[in-house]
Design a protein around this motif. Structure first.
Motif, PDB file in Angstrom:
ATOM      1  N   ASP A  24      -7.095   5.686   2.419  1.00  0.00           N
ATOM      2  CA  ASP A  24      -8.293   4.864   2.325  1.00  0.00           C
ATOM      3  C   ASP A  24      -8.814   4.914   0.888  1.00  0.00           C
ATOM      4  O   ASP A  24      -8.308   5.655   0.050  1.00  0.00           O
ATOM      5  N   ASN A  28     -14.370   1.075   0.079  1.00  0.00           N
ATOM      6  CA  ASN A  28     -14.340   0.236   1.282  1.00  0.00           C
ATOM      7  C   ASN A  28     -15.559   0.456   2.161  1.00  0.00           C
ATOM      8  O   ASN A  28     -15.895  -0.401   2.994  1.00  0.00           O
ATOM      9  N   GLY A 221      -4.137  -4.999   0.663  1.00  0.00           N
ATOM     10  CA  GLY A 221      -5.105  -5.970   1.166  1.00  0.00           C
ATOM     11  C   GLY A 221      -4.398  -7.301   1.298  1.00  0.00           C
ATOM     12  O   GLY A 221      -3.262  -7.470   0.853  1.00  0.00           O
ATOM     13  N   PRO A 233      -8.324  -7.605   5.587  1.00  0.00           N
ATOM     14  CA  PRO A 233      -7.493  -6.584   6.237  1.00  0.00           C
ATOM     15  C   PRO A 233      -6.023  -6.978   6.208  1.00  0.00           C
ATOM     16  O   PRO A 233      -5.673  -8.160   6.315  1.00  0.00           O
ATOM     17  N   VAL A 234      -5.177  -6.008   6.056  1.00  0.00           N
ATOM     18  CA  VAL A 234      -3.735  -6.236   5.999  1.00  0.00           C
ATOM     19  C   VAL A 234      -3.285  -6.946   7.272  1.00  0.00           C
ATOM     20  O   VAL A 234      -3.619  -6.533   8.388  1.00  0.00           O
ATOM     21  N   PHE A 258      -5.848   1.371   0.920  1.00  0.00           N
ATOM     22  CA  PHE A 258      -6.446   0.111   1.340  1.00  0.00           C
ATOM     23  C   PHE A 258      -7.568  -0.273   0.384  1.00  0.00           C
ATOM     24  O   PHE A 258      -8.412   0.555   0.034  1.00  0.00           O
ATOM     25  N   LEU A 260     -10.258  -3.112   0.576  1.00  0.00           N
ATOM     26  CA  LEU A 260     -10.783  -4.131   1.487  1.00  0.00           C
ATOM     27  C   LEU A 260     -12.252  -4.433   1.204  1.00  0.00           C
ATOM     28  O   LEU A 260     -12.967  -4.977   2.051  1.00  0.00           O
ATOM     29  N   VAL A 275     -10.090  -1.007   7.936  1.00  0.00           N
ATOM     30  CA  VAL A 275      -9.020  -0.031   7.755  1.00  0.00           C
ATOM     31  C   VAL A 275      -8.211   0.109   9.036  1.00  0.00           C
ATOM     32  O   VAL A 275      -6.971   0.115   9.020  1.00  0.00           O
ATOM     33  N   SER A 278      -5.938  -2.784   9.561  1.00  0.00           N
ATOM     34  CA  SER A 278      -4.835  -2.742   8.604  1.00  0.00           C
ATOM     35  C   SER A 278      -3.770  -1.731   9.019  1.00  0.00           C
ATOM     36  O   SER A 278      -2.565  -2.006   8.946  1.00  0.00           O
TER      37      SER A 278
END
Length: 289
Positions: A24, A28, A221, A233-234, A258, A260, A275, A278
Motif C-alpha cells: 500500500d 491512498n 493503478g 483501482p486496478v 498501489f 489510488l 486497495v 485492486s
C-alpha cells in the motif's frame, strides 16, 4: 483509529506466486483521514507486503517523531516500509524544481534527507516524481539533467539510488523520456506507474520489457487514455494479467505499491476499498470448494 493487528499467517496474498510483492501507500488514505496506526492495521489485515511513504518535505512527513512511530508499527505488525517517494508538485515548486537552478539544490537536499531515512529503514531506493517541471526547451532540459544528477549524487552518498517516475503532462511524460534521462544520468532508474502508462497510451507490459533491469519500482493503478490523474483501482479499465506476467518475465524482485489517490479524492471509493478491489483483481479470492 484502529489499533495495529498482527499480519495473517502466510502473508502476502498480494505476492503469492510472484517474487515481487504488493503493498500500500500511505497517501491512498490521506483523503479519508486515516492515521498511521489505521493504515498499518489495514495493510496487515489484507496481508500486504509493505507500505510506501509519500514525502513532500522531509522535515514534515519524515519528522523524527513520525519516523519513530512508524518503526514501532513495523515492529508490531511485521509490515515494513517498502519505499519512500519524494514528490515535487507544482503547488510547492511553482518556478520549477529540478530544472530550476535556484531550486535544484534544495531538491537535492530534500533527496539527501529522504535517502537518509530510507537507508535507516534498510531500503536501497527512493522514488522521485518531478511534477513541477514541464517539457520546456533545450535550456529547461539541460537544467533537468543537472538537477537529476544532483539528486542522484545526494542519494548515492547515503547508499541509495533514485527511481524516476514519469507522468503525462510533465517534463518526463513517457517511458521513453525516462529511459533517455537514464541514459544520460548514470545511476538513475525508472519508476513505472501503470496508470500513467495507460494514460500515455502505453501498454505497461510492453513498458516493463522495454525498461528491463532499469525498473526499480512500480506503482499500481488504472486509467483511461489521457487521464493521468484517474488513479483508479486496478482492474477498473484494464486487466493486469499481462503486466504481472511481464514483471515475472524480467525477474523483477522489487515492490509494487498501489497509487489510488486520485480515485479516493474523487470519491470513487475509500482508500481501504480501493486497495481491496485492486488486490482482488490481481489475486482473485478462491471460490467455494
Amino acid at each position: 483509529m484502529s489499533s495495529a493487528v498482527p499480519p495473517r499467517p502466510g502473508r502476502s496474498p498480494a505476492s503469492a506466486g510472484h517474487r515481487w510483492q504488493v503493498g500500500d501507500a500511505d497517501w491512498n488514505h490521506w483523503p479519508d483521514g486515516l492515521d498511521d496506526a489505521a493504515i498499518w492495521a489495514a495493510a496487515a489485515g489484507r496481508g500486504l507486503a509493505g507500505i510506501e511513504l509519500g514525502v513532500y518535505r522531509a522535515g514534515d512527513e519524515l519528522a523524527p517523531a513520525r519516523v519513530e512511530q512508524v518503526r514501532r508499527l513495523v515492529e508490531q505488525t511485521g509490515v515494513p516500509v517498502a519505499m519512500l517517494l519524494l514528490s515535487l508538485p507544482p503547488a510547492r515548486w511553482p518556478q520549477g524544481a529540478l530544472s530550476s537552478s535556484v531550486a535544484a539544490q534544495l531538491v537535492a537536499d530534500q533527496a539527501a534527507a529522504v535517502a537518509e531515512v530510507a537507508a535507516g529503514f534498510g531500503l536501497d531506493t527512493i522514488g522521485l516524481w518531478p511534477g513541477a517541471d514541464d517539457r520546456g526547451g533545450a535550456r529547461e532540459r539541460e537544467g533537468l539533467l543537472q538537477g537529476l544528477a544532483k539528486v542522484v549524487e545526494a542519494a548515492a552518498a547515503r547508499g541509495v539510488r533514485v527511481a524516476l517516475e514519469y507522468k503525462p503532462g510533465t517534463a518526463v511524460a513517457t517511458a521513453a523520456d525516462a529511459l533517455a534521462l537514464c541514459d544520460t544520468v548514470p545511476g538513475l532508474g525508472v519508476l513505472v506507474d501503470t496508470a500513467h502508462a495507460f494514460a500515455a497510451g502505453e501498454d505497461p507490459a510492453e513498458v516493463v520489457a522495454l525498461v528491463g533491469e532499469r525498473l526499480w519500482h512500480v506503482h499500481l493503478g488504472d486509467a483511461e487514455v489521457g487521464n493521468a490523474d484517474d488513479d483508479l483501482p486496478v482492474g477498473r479499465v484494464h486487466h493486469f494479467g499481462a503486466f504481472a506476467a511481464a514483471l515475472d518475465q524480467i525477474g523483477y524482485l522489487g515492490a509494487a505499491s498501489f497509487d489510488l489517490y486520485g480515485a479516493v479524492c474523487a470519491g470513487v471509493a475509500t482508500g481501504v476499498e480501493a486497495v481491496g478491489e485492486s488486490v482482488d483483481h490481481l489475486f482473485p479470492p478462491a471460490g467455494p470448494r
